[in-house]
Enzyme design. Sequence first.
Site, mmCIF file in Angstrom:
data_model
loop_
_atom_site.group_PDB
_atom_site.id
_atom_site.type_symbol
_atom_site.label_atom_id
_atom_site.label_comp_id
_atom_site.label_asym_id
_atom_site.label_seq_id
_atom_site.Cartn_x
_atom_site.Cartn_y
_atom_site.Cartn_z
ATOM 1 C CB ALA A 23 42.813 36.837 33.383
ATOM 2 C CG HIS A 25 46.777 41.092 37.284
ATOM 3 N ND1 HIS A 25 46.613 42.140 38.151
ATOM 4 C CD2 HIS A 25 46.050 41.408 36.173
ATOM 5 C CE1 HIS A 25 45.859 43.062 37.585
ATOM 6 N NE2 HIS A 25 45.482 42.642 36.394
ATOM 7 C CG HIS A 28 42.605 41.217 39.381
ATOM 8 N ND1 HIS A 28 43.267 40.586 38.357
ATOM 9 C CD2 HIS A 28 41.690 42.024 38.793
ATOM 10 C CE1 HIS A 28 42.764 40.974 37.204
ATOM 11 N NE2 HIS A 28 41.811 41.864 37.431
ATOM 12 C CD GLN A 52 33.252 45.459 31.233
ATOM 13 O OE1 GLN A 52 32.471 45.275 32.167
ATOM 14 N NE2 GLN A 52 34.525 45.758 31.439
ATOM 15 N N GLY A 138 40.357 49.397 41.405
ATOM 16 C CA GLY A 138 41.713 49.883 41.196
ATOM 17 C C GLY A 138 41.714 51.245 40.524
ATOM 18 C CD GLN A 144 36.043 49.798 35.781
ATOM 19 O OE1 GLN A 144 35.821 49.258 34.716
ATOM 20 N NE2 GLN A 144 36.771 49.224 36.719
ATOM 21 C CB VAL A 167 49.598 46.337 41.629
ATOM 22 C CG1 VAL A 167 50.746 45.360 41.813
ATOM 23 C CG2 VAL A 167 48.844 46.535 42.943
ATOM 24 C CB SER A 176 46.658 45.086 32.206
ATOM 25 O OG SER A 176 45.617 44.768 31.289
HETATM 26 P P1 AMP Z 1 39.427 43.827 35.521
HETATM 27 O O1 AMP Z 1 39.469 42.373 35.855
HETATM 28 O O2 AMP Z 1 40.452 44.258 34.528
HETATM 29 O O3 AMP Z 1 38.034 44.299 35.193
HETATM 30 O O4 AMP Z 1 39.819 44.590 36.855
HETATM 31 C C1 AMP Z 1 39.135 44.358 38.051
HETATM 32 C C2 AMP Z 1 39.564 45.382 39.067
HETATM 33 O O5 AMP Z 1 40.965 45.282 39.286
HETATM 34 C C3 AMP Z 1 39.291 46.836 38.616
HETATM 35 O O6 AMP Z 1 38.826 47.581 39.732
HETATM 36 C C4 AMP Z 1 40.648 47.288 38.167
HETATM 37 O O7 AMP Z 1 40.817 48.686 38.268
HETATM 38 C C5 AMP Z 1 41.552 46.561 39.142
HETATM 39 N N1 AMP Z 1 42.892 46.451 38.604
HETATM 40 C C6 AMP Z 1 43.268 45.950 37.408
HETATM 41 N N2 AMP Z 1 44.598 46.075 37.225
HETATM 42 C C7 AMP Z 1 45.084 46.692 38.342
HETATM 43 C C8 AMP Z 1 46.379 47.110 38.757
HETATM 44 N N3 AMP Z 1 47.445 46.930 38.010
HETATM 45 N N4 AMP Z 1 46.487 47.707 39.972
HETATM 46 C C9 AMP Z 1 45.399 47.906 40.743
HETATM 47 N N5 AMP Z 1 44.156 47.538 40.405
HETATM 48 C C10 AMP Z 1 43.994 46.934 39.217
#
Ligand code: AMP
Length: 284
Positions: A23, A25, A28, A52, A138, A144, A167, A176
Site C-alpha cells: 500500500a 505511499h 515508502h 506483528q 522510516g 521499531q 514524510v 501512513s
Molecule cells: P509499513 O509499510 O507501514 O510497514 O512501512 C514500511 C517502512 O516505511 C517503515 O520503515 C516505515 O517507518 C516507513 N514509513 C511509513 N510511513 C512513513 C512516512 N510517512 N515517512 C517515512 N517513512 C515512512
Amino acid sequence: MQEAARLARAENKIVGLVPTMGALHAGHMALVERARRECSQVVTSIFVNPTQFGPKEDLAKYPRTFEADSQKLAEAGVDAIFAPQPADVYPPGFRTYVNVEGLSDRLEGRSRPGHFRGVATVVLKLFEICQPTYAYFGRKDAQQVRIISQMVRDLNVDVEIVICPIVREHDGLALSSRNAYLSADERKAALVLSRALTAARDELGSGTRDALALQTTMQKVFAGEPRAALDYVEIVDADTFEPVTRIARPCYVLVAAFLGKTRLIDNLYIEPSPSNPDELQFHL
Ligand code: AMP
C-alpha cells in the site's frame, strides 16, 4: 531471492533493502529513492506480516494493492520486489522468534502485545533472505527502528540501518497506509497528532525543557479534539525509550491515538544541534 542475493554479494553489489507492508505511499517511496541513490541494487519487500498483528487488529483488512505498488516500484527503478506468501515465511513447524527485551514491551509494545516480536522476527528473516548491505527504515516508526538497530547489534547482523525522515501530507498528517481507513471527518480530526507535536515543538522553541509541561500542552491539544482518543503521549530518551523529565539528550516525543477504529502514530525527534550542543534541533 536468496539465490539472487548470494549472486549480488558475490558480484560486490551494494544491495539496499526497503522492507514494507505494501500500500505504498510517498513515505515508502522516499526510502526507495534514498536506497536508489546509495546502492547499486535495490530490493523492496512487500509482506503483510501476520505475526506483528494482534488477534483484534486489522490483518485481514490491511490494504493490499500489489499491482499499483509494483508499478510505482518499477517507475522508481527498483531491481527486485520480494513479495512472499505467509506460508513461505512461516511454513508449518515454524518455531523461532526474535524478542528484543526491554525496548519491546512499552509504548507501542504495551498497546500492541507481541507486535515487536513479529516485527523483529520478520525483519531478521528478510535480512537473511535478501542479504542487504543497507536497510532503509522510516523514523515514523521510531520505536521499531530502535528495536531493529538493537537486534542488528546484539545478533551481529551484517547490515547497516539507515533512518529516513517522516514524510507528511501538505497539512502535516504523517503518511501512513492506514490513513486509507479514515473517513473524511476522521481525516480532519487526525491532524490533532501533528498539531500536538507542533505545539510541543513551539514550546521547546520558546525555551521549555520540562517534559511534563510539554506533555500537558499536548494533552490539552487532544482535549480540544473529541473525535480522537489519545492512547499515549510520552517523551522518551531516544536510546533507552525510557521517559525523561528534562529534554537534553536526543529524545522523542511520541504520540498514538485512535480516530474511530484506526490507530495512528506520529513523533517529533529532538537532538542537540551539531554546531551548538546547547541548542536543540527538531525533526517533525
Ligand atoms: P509499513 O509499510 O507501514 O510497514 O512501512 C514500511 C517502512 O516505511 C517503515 O520503515 C516505515 O517507518 C516507513 N514509513 C511509513 N510511513 C512513513 C512516512 N510517512 N515517512 C517515512 N517513512 C515512512
